[in-house]
Design a protein around this motif. Structure first.
Motif, PDB file in Angstrom:
ATOM      1  N   ARG A   1       2.561  11.890  -8.027  1.00 31.17           N
ATOM      2  CA  ARG A   1       1.732  12.488  -9.076  1.00 31.17           C
ATOM      3  C   ARG A   1       1.083  13.781  -8.582  1.00 31.17           C
ATOM      4  NH1 ARG A   1      -1.405   7.018 -11.231  1.00 31.17           N
ATOM      5  NH2 ARG A   1       0.397   6.080 -12.297  1.00 31.17           N
ATOM      6  N   HIS A   2       0.623  13.761  -7.331  1.00 37.00           N
ATOM      7  CA  HIS A   2      -0.005  14.957  -6.770  1.00 37.00           C
ATOM      8  C   HIS A   2       0.983  16.111  -6.678  1.00 37.00           C
ATOM      9  CE1 HIS A   2      -2.428  17.501  -4.200  1.00 37.00           C
ATOM     10  NE2 HIS A   2      -1.423  17.567  -3.346  1.00 37.00           N
ATOM     11  N   GLN A   3       2.208  15.805  -6.246  1.00 36.99           N
ATOM     12  CA  GLN A   3       3.223  16.846  -6.122  1.00 36.99           C
ATOM     13  C   GLN A   3       3.560  17.452  -7.478  1.00 36.99           C
ATOM     14  OE1 GLN A   3       6.332  14.766  -4.082  1.00 36.99           O
ATOM     15  NE2 GLN A   3       5.302  14.862  -2.101  1.00 36.99           N
ATOM     16  N   THR A   4       3.559  16.607  -8.504  1.00 36.91           N
ATOM     17  CA  THR A   4       3.825  17.096  -9.848  1.00 36.91           C
ATOM     18  C   THR A   4       2.735  18.062 -10.301  1.00 36.91           C
ATOM     19  OG1 THR A   4       4.997  15.070 -10.462  1.00 36.91           O
ATOM     20  CG2 THR A   4       4.157  16.431 -12.256  1.00 36.91           C
ATOM     21  N   ILE A   5       1.493  17.695 -10.012  1.00 34.92           N
ATOM     22  CA  ILE A   5       0.368  18.561 -10.388  1.00 34.92           C
ATOM     23  C   ILE A   5       0.391  19.844  -9.567  1.00 34.92           C
ATOM     24  CG2 ILE A   5      -2.147  18.754 -10.373  1.00 34.92           C
ATOM     25  CD1 ILE A   5      -2.222  15.715 -10.890  1.00 34.92           C
ATOM     26  N   ALA A   6       0.651  19.711  -8.239  1.00 33.77           N
ATOM     27  CA  ALA A   6       0.656  20.884  -7.366  1.00 33.77           C
ATOM     28  C   ALA A   6       1.754  21.872  -7.744  1.00 33.77           C
ATOM     29  CB  ALA A   6       0.843  20.442  -5.913  1.00 33.77           C
ATOM     30  N   ALA A   7       2.853  21.337  -8.263  1.00 30.82           N
ATOM     31  CA  ALA A   7       3.960  22.202  -8.660  1.00 30.82           C
ATOM     32  C   ALA A   7       3.698  22.887 -10.003  1.00 30.82           C
ATOM     33  CB  ALA A   7       5.255  21.401  -8.727  1.00 30.82           C
ATOM     34  N   GLY A   8       2.597  22.517 -10.647  1.00 34.92           N
ATOM     35  CA  GLY A   8       2.253  23.142 -11.922  1.00 34.92           C
ATOM     36  C   GLY A   8       2.990  22.545 -13.102  1.00 34.92           C
ATOM     37  N   THR A   9       3.566  21.347 -12.902  1.00 38.34           N
ATOM     38  CA  THR A   9       4.300  20.717 -13.995  1.00 38.34           C
ATOM     39  C   THR A   9       3.310  20.075 -14.954  1.00 38.34           C
ATOM     40  OG1 THR A   9       6.140  20.250 -12.528  1.00 38.34           O
ATOM     41  CG2 THR A   9       6.048  19.005 -14.581  1.00 38.34           C
ATOM     42  N   ARG A  10       3.483  20.335 -16.204  1.00 41.47           N
ATOM     43  CA  ARG A  10       2.608  19.744 -17.215  1.00 41.47           C
ATOM     44  C   ARG A  10       3.460  19.117 -18.312  1.00 41.47           C
ATOM     45  NH1 ARG A  10      -0.235  20.558 -13.704  1.00 41.47           N
ATOM     46  NH2 ARG A  10      -2.259  21.644 -13.604  1.00 41.47           N
ATOM     47  N   ARG A  11       2.926  18.054 -18.859  1.00 38.96           N
ATOM     48  CA  ARG A  11       3.617  17.445 -19.987  1.00 38.96           C
ATOM     49  C   ARG A  11       3.534  18.402 -21.194  1.00 38.96           C
ATOM     50  NH1 ARG A  11       1.285  11.232 -19.789  1.00 38.96           N
ATOM     51  NH2 ARG A  11       2.141  10.674 -17.752  1.00 38.96           N
ATOM     52  N   PRO A  12       4.587  18.516 -21.954  1.00 35.50           N
ATOM     53  CA  PRO A  12       4.522  19.374 -23.133  1.00 35.50           C
ATOM     54  C   PRO A  12       3.504  18.831 -24.136  1.00 35.50           C
ATOM     55  CG  PRO A  12       6.523  18.057 -23.146  1.00 35.50           C
ATOM     56  CD  PRO A  12       5.902  17.867 -21.786  1.00 35.50           C
TER      57      PRO A  12
ATOM     58  N   LEU B   1       0.828  -1.199   0.000  1.00 35.33           N
ATOM     59  CA  LEU B   1       0.000   0.000   0.000  1.00 35.33           C
ATOM     60  C   LEU B   1       0.866   1.253   0.000  1.00 35.33           C
ATOM     61  CD1 LEU B   1      -2.834   1.303   0.260  1.00 35.33           C
ATOM     62  CD2 LEU B   1      -2.583   1.075   2.745  1.00 35.33           C
ATOM     63  N   ALA B   2       1.976   1.224   0.729  1.00 36.54           N
ATOM     64  CA  ALA B   2       2.873   2.384   0.786  1.00 36.54           C
ATOM     65  C   ALA B   2       3.414   2.731  -0.593  1.00 36.54           C
ATOM     66  CB  ALA B   2       4.022   2.109   1.749  1.00 36.54           C
ATOM     67  N   GLN B   3       3.710   1.731  -1.397  1.00 34.68           N
ATOM     68  CA  GLN B   3       4.215   1.994  -2.743  1.00 34.68           C
ATOM     69  C   GLN B   3       3.138   2.648  -3.604  1.00 34.68           C
ATOM     70  OE1 GLN B   3       5.519  -2.152  -3.381  1.00 34.68           O
ATOM     71  NE2 GLN B   3       7.558  -1.344  -3.843  1.00 34.68           N
ATOM     72  N   VAL B   4       1.914   2.172  -3.474  1.00 33.82           N
ATOM     73  CA  VAL B   4       0.808   2.744  -4.243  1.00 33.82           C
ATOM     74  C   VAL B   4       0.586   4.196  -3.836  1.00 33.82           C
ATOM     75  CG1 VAL B   4      -1.669   2.593  -4.708  1.00 33.82           C
ATOM     76  CG2 VAL B   4      -0.293   0.505  -4.564  1.00 33.82           C
ATOM     77  N   LEU B   5       0.571   4.441  -2.521  1.00 35.07           N
ATOM     78  CA  LEU B   5       0.381   5.804  -2.035  1.00 35.07           C
ATOM     79  C   LEU B   5       1.545   6.700  -2.445  1.00 35.07           C
ATOM     80  CD1 LEU B   5      -1.043   5.131   1.542  1.00 35.07           C
ATOM     81  CD2 LEU B   5      -2.285   5.791  -0.525  1.00 35.07           C
ATOM     82  N   GLY B   6       2.741   6.124  -2.504  1.00 33.48           N
ATOM     83  CA  GLY B   6       3.902   6.889  -2.944  1.00 33.48           C
ATOM     84  C   GLY B   6       3.752   7.374  -4.378  1.00 33.48           C
ATOM     85  N   VAL B   7       3.214   6.514  -5.235  1.00 27.43           N
ATOM     86  CA  VAL B   7       2.975   6.905  -6.629  1.00 27.43           C
ATOM     87  C   VAL B   7       1.941   8.031  -6.694  1.00 27.43           C
ATOM     88  CG1 VAL B   7       2.049   6.135  -8.843  1.00 27.43           C
ATOM     89  CG2 VAL B   7       3.600   4.650  -7.567  1.00 27.43           C
ATOM     90  N   LEU B   8       0.871   7.879  -5.913  1.00 31.84           N
ATOM     91  CA  LEU B   8      -0.172   8.922  -5.901  1.00 31.84           C
ATOM     92  C   LEU B   8       0.384  10.245  -5.383  1.00 31.84           C
ATOM     93  CD1 LEU B   8      -3.245   6.906  -4.549  1.00 31.84           C
ATOM     94  CD2 LEU B   8      -2.930   7.810  -6.863  1.00 31.84           C
TER      95      LEU B   8
END
Length: 217
Positions: free
Chosen positions: A203-214, A193-200
């Motif tokens: 992903r959340h940190q990437t979105i929160a930082a405003g990072t978007r795929r080109p 479960l920790a690995q799954v939550l780590g992935v989530l």
């Protein structure tokens, strides 16, 4: 990492110990500066025992140590939260937490904390099937990963059926079955479960930082 022991009249700073996996509060103890240093050096929680009037490493007699995962002084540096991995019951009465009463009622934890507790039980059923050979979980592991994966698929379909049908009464039960069997499958596959939550979280940190795929053109 510093604590301000001079703030406290007796030089002892309160320390709250929390299960790093479940979030459950396990106990409250007190740290002198010497106990604080020893805790950091050895990676096991050491308190100053008021009754023994000496340093006391939790578990030194029982073997139920508290392995340090992380340390978090508060904003005033006169209290600390210790996230730890308990190696057995924390309380001297044999209960998981010192806040667990004789009737087994415990201080409530966040619902996600129960998922971690459930995962720990599932892992134990896998590692020690002889403890409860007739348990449903032990029988699932005995049937193998393909059968477990099949059950996840079945529960997912039943969850979808209730959701599409608007069955608000039945949906929580089907979703609970799905989550349970998914935890069993993760365990059988060597994941957690920790690995799954780590992935989530990543992903959340990437979105929160405003990072978007080109954009692709």
């Amino acid at each position: 990492m510093q604590l301000d022991f001079q703030k406290m009249p007796d030089g002892q700073v309160p320390a709250i110990v929390q299960d790093a996996a479940t979030g459950r509060v396990l106990m409250l103890g007190y740290l002198t500066e010497e106990a604080w240093v020893k805790t950091q050096q050895e990676g096991r929680v050491t308190f100053f025992s008021r009754s023994k009037n000496r340093l006391w490493t939790k578990g030194e007699t029982s073997g139920h140590y508290l392995e340090v995962v992380s340390l978090h002084p508060d904003c005033d540096q006169d209290a600390v939260l210790i996230r730890a991995r308990p190696l057995g019951p924390t309380c001297h009465r044999g209960t998981v937490s010192c806040f667990e009463q004789a009737d087994q009622t415990v201080a409530p934890t966040a619902p996600v904390g129960f998922l971690a507790e459930l995962e720990q039980l599932i892992q134990r059923r896998q590692q020690f099937p002889a403890e409860e050979p007739n348990s449903y979980t032990a029988r699932l592991f005995a049937q193998g990963r393909p059968k477990i994966a099949q059950k996840v698929g079945e529960e997912a379909v039943e969850t979808i059926i209730d959701a599409v049908a608007g069955n608000q009464a039945g949906l929580p039960g089907e979703a609970a079955d799905l989550l349970f069997h998914l935890l069993v499958l993760l365990c059988a596959s060597g994941s957690s479960l920790a690995q799954v939550l780590g992935v989530l979280q990543a992903r959340h940190q990437t979105i929160a930082a405003g990072t978007r795929r080109p954009d692709s053109e």
